[in-house]
Write an enzyme that holds these catalytic residues in place. Sequence first.
Site, PDB file in Angstrom:
ATOM      1  N   CYS A  73     -13.468   7.886  65.283  1.00 44.23           N
ATOM      2  CA  CYS A  73     -12.980   7.097  64.153  1.00 44.23           C
ATOM      3  C   CYS A  73     -11.479   6.915  64.331  1.00 44.23           C
ATOM      4  O   CYS A  73     -10.736   7.899  64.362  1.00 44.23           O
ATOM      5  CB  CYS A  73     -13.279   7.836  62.845  1.00 44.23           C
ATOM      6  SG  CYS A  73     -12.536   7.068  61.391  1.00 44.23           S
ATOM      7  N   CYS A 186     -11.620  -0.305  65.373  1.00 40.56           N
ATOM      8  CA  CYS A 186     -12.371   0.520  64.426  1.00 40.56           C
ATOM      9  C   CYS A 186     -13.713   0.711  65.118  1.00 40.56           C
ATOM     10  O   CYS A 186     -14.296  -0.253  65.621  1.00 40.56           O
ATOM     11  CB  CYS A 186     -12.544  -0.206  63.096  1.00 40.56           C
ATOM     12  SG  CYS A 186     -13.881   0.454  62.072  1.00 40.56           S
TER      13      CYS A 186
HETATM   14  N1  DGL Z   1     -15.119   3.653  61.933  1.00 45.16           N
HETATM   15  C1  DGL Z   1     -13.880   3.993  61.367  1.00 45.16           C
HETATM   16  C2  DGL Z   1     -12.684   3.692  62.256  1.00 45.16           C
HETATM   17  O1  DGL Z   1     -12.812   3.692  63.466  1.00 45.16           O
HETATM   18  C3  DGL Z   1     -13.594   3.738  59.909  1.00 45.16           C
HETATM   19  C4  DGL Z   1     -14.457   2.879  59.066  1.00 45.16           C
HETATM   20  C5  DGL Z   1     -14.198   3.164  57.588  1.00 45.16           C
HETATM   21  O2  DGL Z   1     -14.729   4.167  57.097  1.00 45.16           O
HETATM   22  O3  DGL Z   1     -13.411   2.428  56.963  1.00 45.16           O
HETATM   23  O4  DGL Z   1     -11.588   3.516  61.806  1.00 45.16           O
END
Ligand code: DGL
Length: 268
Positions: A73, A186
């Site tokens: 993440c 993301c």
């Molecule tokens: N998948 C996550 C990232 O790489 C965050 C998505 C979220 O919860 O807003 O930042």
Amino acid sequence: MSVDFAFLDSGTGGIPYMLSLHEKLPSAISVYLGDTEHFPYGEKSGEEVTACASKAIQKIIDLWAPKAIVVACNTISVTALDSLRKKFPGLPIIGTVPAIKVAAEVTKNKKIGLLATTATVNHPYCQNLIHDFASDCQVVMRADPKLIDFIEKKYFTASEEERLFAVREAADFFKAKGCDTVILGCTHFTHIAEEMRKECGDGISVVDSRDGVANQAIRKIHEEKKSEGETKKSVQNLSFFVTKASEQELSEYESLCKNLRIPFGGTI
Ligand code: DGL
């Protein structure tokens, strides 16, 4: 029970990261926790992200005692990695940050697009990455919480047409800015990499960090045993859990995992 790697994200975003590591090191035992109770992380303050991620990591340690944690993440990584490493000393924590370095190597016209969460695009960490690796490039950023929400809640049951429609606005944005390279900053966006490639067209390269993160994780626990005789795509070494889900969501996660051949462990 003790596992090699535990992956953490706010939802399903990091699954392609776990699959990439599995491709490279099929013998590694990995579990995945999607902290769906606190999704979306990208709209939270730094303090909230740190608190949610700490709680999730504690849960992971108590349940699975992993050799290393892969924070799949970008939002957690850019906002909380330092505090998490201080809080859990002795546990290798591998972060995921936008692939600015890769993009700077790929771009020809020096115009890069970064698609990420609100928290990530606003964090000084990104400016530092640009300063360190892409100082000769112009980086155009776009936060897209709506697309992240679509991917978490609708993507896996959506038609091809709905998927392409969902990414079109972001692709058009980067096309209009003249970018020749777009970073999926993301982890959720790695699910729509192919749709993004289609909508962006041939002139734009779409890059992400999944291979870099998987390689780094493997290096970190010194298990570089890439793998004559280990090429079969067995997935019995993987499993996926979430922290919260309605009945409807449970059956959606179930069918997602079935499609990906990853056993679904339910909520914890
Ligand atoms: N998948 C996550 C990232 O790489 C965050 C998505 C979220 O919860 O807003 O930042």
